[in-house]
Design a protein around this motif. Structure first.
Motif, short mmCIF file in Angstrom:
data_model
loop_
_atom_site.label_atom_id
_atom_site.label_comp_id
_atom_site.label_asym_id
_atom_site.label_seq_id
_atom_site.Cartn_x
_atom_site.Cartn_y
_atom_site.Cartn_z
N CYS A 120 48.95 35.02 65.70
CA CYS A 120 49.57 33.70 65.62
C CYS A 120 50.19 33.36 66.97
CB CYS A 120 50.63 33.69 64.52
SG CYS A 120 49.95 34.06 62.89
N ASP A 121 50.41 32.07 67.22
CA ASP A 121 50.87 31.67 68.55
C ASP A 121 52.29 32.11 68.88
OD1 ASP A 121 52.41 29.85 67.15
OD2 ASP A 121 51.49 28.08 67.99
N ASN A 122 53.00 32.69 67.95
CA ASN A 122 54.32 33.23 68.26
C ASN A 122 54.32 34.75 68.26
OD1 ASN A 122 53.86 33.45 65.56
ND2 ASN A 122 55.85 32.70 64.90
N ASP A 123 53.11 35.35 68.32
CA ASP A 123 52.97 36.80 68.31
C ASP A 123 52.37 37.29 69.63
OD1 ASP A 123 53.92 37.04 65.73
OD2 ASP A 123 51.93 36.93 64.83
N THR B 97 50.70 27.86 64.81
CA THR B 97 51.64 27.68 63.72
C THR B 97 52.04 26.22 63.75
OG1 THR B 97 53.51 28.25 65.13
CG2 THR B 97 52.56 30.03 63.83
N PHE B 98 52.59 25.74 62.67
CA PHE B 98 52.98 24.34 62.59
C PHE B 98 54.47 24.26 62.29
CE2 PHE B 98 48.55 24.72 61.38
CZ PHE B 98 47.96 23.85 62.26
N ALA B 99 55.13 23.32 62.92
CA ALA B 99 56.57 23.14 62.69
C ALA B 99 56.88 21.65 62.62
CB ALA B 99 57.37 23.81 63.79
N PRO B 100 56.31 20.94 61.61
CA PRO B 100 56.60 19.51 61.52
C PRO B 100 58.04 19.27 61.08
CG PRO B 100 55.28 20.22 59.65
CD PRO B 100 55.40 21.40 60.58
N THR B 101 58.58 18.17 61.53
CA THR B 101 59.92 17.75 61.11
C THR B 101 59.82 16.31 60.62
OG1 THR B 101 60.51 16.96 63.32
CG2 THR B 101 61.08 19.23 62.78
N ASP C 149 61.20 24.41 54.48
CA ASP C 149 60.16 24.99 53.63
C ASP C 149 59.22 25.80 54.50
OD1 ASP C 149 60.89 23.73 51.13
OD2 ASP C 149 60.21 21.84 52.01
N SER C 150 58.89 27.00 54.06
CA SER C 150 57.98 27.88 54.81
C SER C 150 56.66 28.01 54.08
CB SER C 150 58.59 29.27 54.99
OG SER C 150 59.77 29.19 55.76
N PHE C 151 55.59 27.95 54.84
CA PHE C 151 54.25 28.08 54.29
C PHE C 151 53.45 29.02 55.20
CE2 PHE C 151 55.76 23.81 53.32
CZ PHE C 151 55.61 23.77 51.95
N ALA C 152 52.38 29.59 54.66
CA ALA C 152 51.45 30.37 55.48
C ALA C 152 50.20 29.53 55.70
CB ALA C 152 51.09 31.68 54.79
N SER C 153 49.73 29.48 56.93
CA SER C 153 48.51 28.73 57.23
C SER C 153 47.29 29.53 56.75
CB SER C 153 48.40 28.46 58.73
OG SER C 153 48.12 29.67 59.41
N TYR D 255 45.30 31.08 58.41
CA TYR D 255 45.17 32.31 59.19
C TYR D 255 46.33 33.27 58.93
CZ TYR D 255 41.70 29.57 61.62
OH TYR D 255 40.61 28.79 61.91
N GLY D 256 47.23 32.89 58.01
CA GLY D 256 48.36 33.75 57.71
C GLY D 256 49.55 33.54 58.62
N CYS D 257 49.49 32.54 59.48
CA CYS D 257 50.60 32.27 60.39
C CYS D 257 51.68 31.48 59.65
CB CYS D 257 50.11 31.47 61.60
SG CYS D 257 48.82 32.31 62.55
N ASP D 258 52.94 31.83 59.90
CA ASP D 258 54.04 31.11 59.26
C ASP D 258 54.18 29.72 59.85
OD1 ASP D 258 54.66 33.27 57.70
OD2 ASP D 258 56.20 34.03 59.04
N SER D 259 54.32 28.75 58.97
CA SER D 259 54.59 27.38 59.38
C SER D 259 55.85 26.93 58.67
CB SER D 259 53.41 26.47 59.02
OG SER D 259 52.27 26.85 59.75
N VAL D 260 56.74 26.28 59.40
CA VAL D 260 58.03 25.87 58.86
C VAL D 260 58.14 24.36 58.93
CG1 VAL D 260 60.53 26.07 59.13
CG2 VAL D 260 59.07 28.04 59.60
N TRP D 261 58.37 23.74 57.79
CA TRP D 261 58.49 22.30 57.68
C TRP D 261 59.96 21.98 57.45
CZ3 TRP D 261 53.97 19.02 56.11
CH2 TRP D 261 54.29 17.67 56.12
N THR D 262 60.57 21.19 58.35
CA THR D 262 61.98 20.86 58.26
C THR D 262 62.13 19.39 57.86
OG1 THR D 262 62.49 22.47 59.97
CG2 THR D 262 64.18 20.82 59.49
#
Length: 152
Positions: free
Chosen positions: A35-38, A77-81, A108-112, A114-121
């Motif tokens: 993932c892009d944060n790994d 990963t996605f981090a929409p606000t 809210d946290s979701f897995a994409s 590819y299994g990457c964590d995405s956090v929606w604020t």
């Protein structure tokens, strides 16, 4: 095994036997998805976090060159606000499927895929509703700061 015969200067035969041992070289390849944060630890001991093809060279136990090729793929990963505004008698459906009617910041946290964590604020702002009574005209006006005016 190779055998060679030679005649010495004195006419004697000499036999030379050579045994050749061929040691293998190693050329492993691997594809790694992160993932892009790994980051990923290459066989050389270097951490990488960028997509690409990385080649590490080593000497085997027999002194032969071995080349290890690693292809690193990086998934986003996605981090929409979002900010939503509701009136105090309304509610909002969060991406998680939960209705909220209280002001605040909801995560809210979701897995994409590819299994990457995405956090929606989601920031929820709740506007109050006001009721004005005008006795002299004998009517009431309900004013919502959500830009709605209702005559009663």
């Amino acid at each position: 095994m190779y055998v060679d015969s030679f005649a010495s200067v004195y006419g004697c035969d000499s036999v030379w036997t050579t045994t050749v041992i061929v040691h293998p070289t190693f050329a492993p390849t691997q594809t790694v998805e992160i993932c892009d944060n790994d980051s990923f630890l290459l066989p050389s001991g270097v951490f990488v976090a960028t997509a690409g093809v990385y080649v590490d060279s080593f000497a085997s136990v027999y002194g032969c060159d071995s080349v290890w090729t690693t292809t690193v793929m990086v998934h986003p990963t996605f981090a929409p606000t979002q900010t939503v505004e509701i009136c105090d008698n309304d509610s909002f459906l969060l991406p998680s499927g939960v209705f909220v009617s209280t002001a605040g910041v909801y995560v809210d946290s979701f897995a994409s895929v590819y299994g990457c964590d995405s956090v929606w604020t989601t920031t929820v702002i709740v506007h109050p509703t006001f009721l004005l009574l005008c006795k002299q005209w004998k009517f009431a006006i309900m004013i919502r700061s959500c830009c709605q005016v209702v005559l009663m």
